[in-house]
Motif scaffolding. Structure first.
Motif, short mmCIF file in Angstrom:
data_model
loop_
_atom_site.label_atom_id
_atom_site.label_comp_id
_atom_site.label_asym_id
_atom_site.label_seq_id
_atom_site.Cartn_x
_atom_site.Cartn_y
_atom_site.Cartn_z
N ALA A 218 0.82 -1.21 0.00
CA ALA A 218 0.00 0.00 0.00
C ALA A 218 0.85 1.26 0.00
O ALA A 218 0.54 2.24 -0.68
CB ALA A 218 -0.93 -0.01 1.21
N GLY A 219 1.95 1.26 0.76
CA GLY A 219 2.82 2.43 0.80
C GLY A 219 3.49 2.69 -0.53
O GLY A 219 3.71 3.85 -0.92
N HIS A 220 3.80 1.61 -1.22
CA HIS A 220 4.42 1.74 -2.53
C HIS A 220 3.46 2.35 -3.54
O HIS A 220 3.74 3.38 -4.16
CB HIS A 220 4.89 0.35 -2.99
CG HIS A 220 5.22 0.25 -4.44
ND1 HIS A 220 5.05 -0.91 -5.15
CD2 HIS A 220 5.67 1.16 -5.33
CE1 HIS A 220 5.41 -0.71 -6.41
NE2 HIS A 220 5.78 0.54 -6.54
N ILE A 221 2.31 1.75 -3.71
CA ILE A 221 1.40 2.17 -4.78
C ILE A 221 0.80 3.54 -4.48
O ILE A 221 0.52 4.32 -5.41
CB ILE A 221 0.29 1.13 -5.02
CG1 ILE A 221 -0.49 1.49 -6.29
CG2 ILE A 221 -0.63 1.01 -3.82
CD1 ILE A 221 0.36 1.70 -7.53
N THR A 222 0.61 3.89 -3.20
CA THR A 222 0.04 5.19 -2.87
C THR A 222 0.93 6.31 -3.39
O THR A 222 0.47 7.23 -4.07
CB THR A 222 -0.16 5.33 -1.35
OG1 THR A 222 -1.07 4.33 -0.91
CG2 THR A 222 -0.71 6.69 -1.00
#
Length: 380
Positions: A218-222
C-alpha cells in the motif's frame, strides 16, 4: 482502468451519484457513491465493519492487517505501529528521500523518460525498504517482490497464487529480521515495532510481518500513483508548472488537489454489522459494500466544479486517504515523498509534458493512476 485515463469511469460515477447513489451489482455487492454517505459510513466502525474476510466469506483475517481490523483490536495495533509514523520521524526522512530522488533523477538519460519506471515506482520501495532496515544488497529483491504484489489480478487465480507465494517469501525473509530485532534493539522500523508496547501489550511476530507487507504494497502504490497523478494533473495546466517553478509554496496545494481529483485508490470496502439504510435503500447485514472515494471526491454537493483542477480551492473535505479510524497511517509519508519529487523535477526541468505519442498505460482494478507515464522535458 479505461485507456482514456479514467474519463469514462468518472462519467459513470457522475451518473450513478445522480441516478443510483446506492447500487447493487450482479454479484450482490452494494456500491455507495455520494460524499455524504461515504464519509458517514467511514466514520462509523460500529455499524460498518472493516472485517470483510470474516463477515462476508466466513474466513479469518490475517493477523496484523490494519485494513481488516475493527475496534478494539484495531485501536490497540494502530497505537503500537503509529509510533513509527510520528510527524517527527517522518519529517526526519526528508534528507534521505531527497538523496534517493536525486540519485534516481541523475540516472535519467535524455529528455524523454518514463516517470513511473524512473522515479515513482522505485522511490517508495527504496524508502520503505530503508525504513524497515533491509540491507542495500537486498533492495533489488525487495523491489521485485513489491512489483509482484502490485501486479496481482484478483480475478486471475494464477495471479493470486503467485501473490500468495510472494507474500510467503516476504514473510520468511522478514522473520529473520524480526528475530534479530527481538534479540538486539535497533532503531529501524522493524526494531521500533518489535519493542513497541502499550499497556503491557506488544505486537506478535505475525502482526509485525503483516504490517510490513501491507506497508510494502500500500505504501508503494500510494506514492507511485500520487507522483504520476500530480504530473497528469499539471499536464492539463502547463501554466501552473511555471508558476510553481517561481513559487514552491504552492506545491502542497497542488498535491492536495491531485489527491482530490485522482485519489490513488478508487474505493474501499465495508460490511454492515446489522441491517442499515443508506440514501433510502435497505442493505442487509454482512453485505459487501464498495465505498467510492473517487466518486465522493467528485461529488457536486461537496465540491464546486469538481472536474476542474483548482489547487486554490479548499480540499479539506477530500478523502483520498480515507476517513475515521482507518485514515491512512502513511498519508504524511506519501505527501512528503510526492512533494520532494515535484520540487526536484521543478529544479531540473523548465517544462514537462506527458508524451501523448508514446504508450501510456493505466492500472486496473482499484488503483487510479498510470502504470507507465512517458514524459517529454526541457531541462532548466
Amino acid at each position: 482502468m479505461e485507456p482514456d485515463g479514467g474519463a469514462t469511469l468518472l462519467a459513470w460515477l457522475r451518473r450513478m451519484r445522480t441516478e443510483r447513489p446506492v447500487w447493487r451489482d450482479a454479484a450482490g455487492t452494494t456500491h455507495i457513491f455520494r460524499h455524504e454517505d461515504v464519509v458517514r459510513i467511514l466514520a462509523d466502525p460500529v455499524q460498518y465493519s472493516s472485517d470483510t474476510v470474516g463477515r462476508v466469506n466466513g474466513g479469518k483475517s490475517p493477523d496484523g492487517i490494519l485494513l481488516l481490523l475493527d475496534p478494539p483490536r484495531h485501536g490497540q495495533l494502530r497505537r503500537l505501529v503509529s509510533r513509527a509514523f510520528s510527524p517527527r520521524l517522518i519529517a526526519d526522512l526528508t534528507p534521505q528521500i531527497t538523496d534517493i530522488t536525486h540519485t534516481l533523477l541523475n540516472a535519467v538519460d535524455g529528455d524523454r523518460f518514463d516517470l513511473v519506471d524512473a522515479v515513482a515506482n522505485p522511490l517508495p520501495l527504496m524508502v520503505i525498504s530503508t525504513m524497515l532496515g533491509v540491507p542495500p544488497d537486498d533492495r533489488a529483491m525487495f523491489q521485485q517482490w513489491g512489483e509482484q504484489l502490485l501486479a496481482t489480478d484478483p480475478a486471475d487465480p494464477e495471479s493470486v497464487r503467485r501473490m500468495e507465494q510472494t507474500a510467503e517469501k516476504i514473510a520468511v525473509y522478514l522473520q529473520g529480521f524480526v528475530d534479530a530485532r527481538r534479540r538486539t534493539p535497533h532503531d529501524d522500523l522493524l526494531g521500533t515495532l518489535a519493542r513497541a508496547e502499550t499497556d503491557g501489550e506488544r505486537l506478535t511476530d505475525q502482526e509485525i510481518i503483516s504490517f510490513a507487507t501491507l506497508l510494502l504494497l500500500a505504501g508503494h502504490i500510494t506514492t507511485a500513483a500520487l507522483v504520476g497523478n500530480t504530473l497528469l494533473c499539471l499536464d492539463g495546466a502547463p501554466e501552473r508548472w511555471q508558476a510553481l517553478r517561481a513559487d514552491r509554496s504552492g506545491i502542497p496545494a497542488v498535491i492536495e488537489e491531485t489527491l482530490r481529483c485522482r485519489p490513488p485508490f478508487t474505493r474501499v470496502e465495508r460490511v454492515p454489522t446489522a441491517q442499515v439504510e443508506v440514501a433510502g435503500e435497505v442493505i442487509d447485514r454482512h453485505t459487501l459494500m464498495q465505498l467510492w472515494l473517487l466518486s465522493a471526491n467528485h461529488d457536486e454537493q461537496a465540491f464546486d466544479e469538481p472536474t476542474a483542477f483548482v489547487p486554490e480551492r479548499s480540499s479539506s473535505r477530500q478523502i483520498a486517504f480515507g476517513h475515521g479510524i482507518h485514515y491512512c497511517i502513511g498519508a504524511q509519508l506519501a505527501r512528503l515523498e510526492s512533494r520532494i519529487v515535484l520540487d526536484l523535477l521543478l529544479d531540473r526541468f523548465r517544462s514537462v509534458r506527458v508524451d501523448r505519442d508514446a504508450q501510456l498505460s493505466f492500472h486496473g482494478s482499484n488503483v487510479f493512476g498510470a502504470a507507465h507515464l512517458p514524459l517529454v522535458t526541457q531541462r532548466a
